[in-house]
Each structure stands twice: as structure tokens, then as C-alpha cells.
Scaffold this active site. Structure first.
Site, mmCIF file in Angstrom:
data_model
loop_
_atom_site.group_PDB
_atom_site.id
_atom_site.type_symbol
_atom_site.label_atom_id
_atom_site.label_comp_id
_atom_site.label_asym_id
_atom_site.label_seq_id
_atom_site.Cartn_x
_atom_site.Cartn_y
_atom_site.Cartn_z
ATOM 1 N N ASP A 106 6.350 9.851 -8.584
ATOM 2 C CA ASP A 106 6.066 8.439 -8.332
ATOM 3 C C ASP A 106 7.404 7.785 -8.002
ATOM 4 O O ASP A 106 8.311 7.762 -8.837
ATOM 5 C CB ASP A 106 5.443 7.840 -9.601
ATOM 6 N N VAL A 107 7.538 7.272 -6.774
ATOM 7 C CA VAL A 107 8.853 6.771 -6.334
ATOM 8 C C VAL A 107 9.330 5.556 -7.126
ATOM 9 O O VAL A 107 10.496 5.196 -7.058
ATOM 10 C CB VAL A 107 8.885 6.440 -4.818
ATOM 11 N N ASN A 119 8.990 6.254 2.975
ATOM 12 C CA ASN A 119 7.715 5.880 3.610
ATOM 13 C C ASN A 119 6.662 5.396 2.611
ATOM 14 O O ASN A 119 5.805 4.591 2.965
ATOM 15 C CB ASN A 119 7.176 7.092 4.393
ATOM 16 N N TYR A 121 3.214 -7.843 -0.621
ATOM 17 C CA TYR A 121 3.540 -6.847 0.408
ATOM 18 C C TYR A 121 4.608 -7.382 1.366
ATOM 19 O O TYR A 121 5.625 -6.714 1.636
ATOM 20 C CB TYR A 121 2.261 -6.479 1.175
ATOM 21 N N LYS A 144 8.533 -6.000 1.975
ATOM 22 C CA LYS A 144 9.061 -5.513 3.259
ATOM 23 C C LYS A 144 10.247 -6.367 3.718
ATOM 24 O O LYS A 144 11.193 -5.845 4.313
ATOM 25 C CB LYS A 144 7.954 -5.478 4.317
#
Ligand code: NAD
Length: 271
Positions: free
Chosen positions: A69-70, A96, A169, A173
């Protein structure tokens, strides 16, 4: 043989996070076709990750799957340690992994805000830090690449286009964009290149509802001057270029692979 299949990455070792589906899967396949050994990272669904590894091997490439899990520091550290133990080092990182947990601002829970920031932004920080520590330890290997390492951050057009109903989100980003540029500035003197790709609408599981029916796709196409929804391979080809010495003088850049979505399509008539 297409350009992505030229072995421009021969002997290099790549790690792609969230590589068992969508854009990450296409990137993993393209990097392998370009000659890199590829770690297919996944968080859940070991079967799909192992199937991806088999696909890469069947096409003549080299790959292995590693679960992490990043957003978890210990799991990211263990993943890089396992890769370095197996293959000696890492040359290319593709950040990614990402997800959406959408809601209007007033209904968004702290947990959903936090989870998206943890995976989409902190996950890229944790993986980048681990990769850079290894790039600095190893230094440049001229037979492999002009630089000590390359990082490609998968961002989104929503690093510049505000997105109502997706504040977690879009914020994640936007953060990726500034993190990428800051890392690029800090690390260029040490011969490490850091760039981003900001996809527009790409057909993957993350946004099925936006293109699954003809009606939904027609609505979506109004936002895309090129009048087609993108494919994961559109992003994979750009990734191979940014990972290779063909882009040696490119660092701190964001490549918008979006069919013109960031060109204010609402202004195509008058204004
Ligand atoms: P996807 O859902 O197929 O891929 C996301 C991958 O990340 C999945 O494999 C998922 O399992 C993995 N993942 C999620 N949480 C993780 C974690 N904690 N640790 C490790 N892996 C984890 O969707 P996709 O469209 O292929 O998305 C890939 C990237 O592209 C994401 O960062 C996304 O934000 C970005 N993106 C996609 C689009 C698009 O239109 N599809 C547009 C812009 C940006």
C-alpha cells in the site's frame, strides 16, 4: 516494431505503482517492451497482479509483482528493499497508484479526504523518497542511462482544472504537480530527472461511468477537442519517452496527454 517497443530501456529496472489495472498496467507492459525489468506493484487483488506479470513474461519481458500500500511507509520501504535485493537497484519509478472518493464538499468525510491525499499525494512522496535514496547511493551508470534515475508522476488535468465534487482528488493532483517541480529542482544537480504526465479522460476502471454508455461518452467528448476518449497506451507511450534518454534535457515538466482538454474547450466558439 513501434517506438515503444525499441529496447531504449535495456537493462534498466522500473517500479510502477498500481500496475495491475488501467494506465499502470499499460505503462508496465510498455516499459517491459522497451527492455526494462518491471515491478508490478499492487495493493490488493494478487491474482490480477500475477496475471499482469505473466502477460509481460509471455511477451518476452521480465517482471515480478510486489504488494505494498503506497500510503504505508513501512510497506513502501519493504517493497523497495525487496526489489533492490532481487535486481540490484532501481532506475525508473512511475508513481501511478491513485483513487477517487467523490462527494460534494459539505458531504465529504474527513476519512475520504485523508485517504485520497494519503494515496495520491503522500504515496508519491514515500515512493519518490525511497527511489531517490537508491539513485543517490548508486549514482550514474553510463551504460544504462545518462542520469542516476528518473521519476514520472502520474498526475491529472485536475492539477490545473478545478473539479467540483472532487475536492480531495483535485487537491491531491495539484499537490503532485508542485511536489514534482520541487523534487525536479532539488535533484537536477544530482542527475535525477522528475517529470509528470497529466492524463485527460482515459478509458480505465477509475472513470467507467464517464464513458460506458454512448450518452455519457457524447457528453464527455464535448470536453475533448480531439473528440476521442484516450486509451491507456496514449499514456504508456509518453511514459517510455520520459523514462528514456530521448528526453534527457526534460525535467520538472508536465506533459498534458489529454486530447486538448486543458485548452478551455468551452471557448471554441466566440467567447
Ligand atoms: P485504476 O483504478 O485502474 O488504477 C489505479 C490503480 O492504483 C489500481 O490498480 C489500484 O489498485 C491502485 N491503488 C489504489 N490504491 C493503492 C494503494 N494504496 N497502493 C498501491 N496501489 C493502489 O485507474 P487508472 O485510471 O488507471 O488510474 C491510474 C492513475 O491515473 C491514477 O493516479 C489516476 O488518478 C490517474 N488518472 C487517470 C485518469 C483517467 O481518466 N483514467 C485521468 C487522469 C489521471
Amino acid at each position: 516494431m513501434s517506438d515503444t517497443q525499441k529496447p531504449v530501456l535495456k537493462g534498466q529496472r522500473a517500479l510502477v505503482t498500481g500496475a495491475s489495472s488501467g494506465i499502470g498496467a499499460a505503462i508496465a507492459k510498455a516499459l517491459a517492451a522497451a527492455g526494462a525489468k518491471v515491478v508490478v506493484n499492487y495493493a490488493g487483488g494478487a491474482d490480477r497482479a500475477h496475471a499482469m506479470v505473466e502477460k509481460i513474461r509471455a511477451a518476452g519481458g521480465e517482471a515480478m509483482a510486489i504488494r505494498a500500500d503506497v500510503s504505508r511507509e513501512d510497506e513502501v520501504e519493504a517493497m523497495f528493499a525487496e526489489m533492490i535485493e532481487a535486481w540490484g537497484s532501481v532506475d525508473i519509478l512511475v508513481n501511478n497508484a491513485g483513487l477517487q472518493k467523490d462527494a460534494p464538499l459539505v458531504e465529504m468525510s474527513l476519512a475520504d479526504w485523508q485517504r485520497v491525499i494519503d494515496i495520491n499525494l503522500t504515496g508519491q512522496f514515500l515512493c519518490s523518497r525511497a527511489a531517490v535514496r537508491e539513485f543517490l547511493r548508486r549514482g550514474v551508470v553510463p551504460e544504462l542511462s545518462h542520469v542516476a534515475g528518473k521519476i514520472i508522476c502520474i498526475s491529472s488535468v485536475h492539477d490545473v482544472i478545478p473539479w467540483a465534487g472532487h475536492v480531495n482528488y483535485a487537491t491531491s493532483k495539484g499537490g503532485v504537480s508542485m511536489m514534482m517541480k520541487t523534487m525536479a529542482q532539488e535533484l537536477a544537480p544530482q542527475r535525477i530527472r522528475v517529470n509528470a504526465i497529466s492524463p485527460g479522460a482515459i478509458k480505465t476502471p477509475i472513470n467507467t461511468a464517464a464513458w460506458m454508455t454512448p450518452e455519457a461518452e457524447a457528453e464527455l467528448l464535448k470536453l475533448i477537442p480531439a473528440r476521442r476518449v484516450g486509451e491507456p497506451d496514449d499514456i504508456a507511450r509518453a511514459t517510455v519517452w520520459l523514462a528514456s534518454d530521448d528526453s534527457d534535457y526534460v525535467t520538472g515538466a508536465t506533459l498534458y496527454v489529454d486530447g486538448g482538454m486543458t485548452l478551455y474547450p468551452g471557448f471554441d466558439q466566440g467567447g
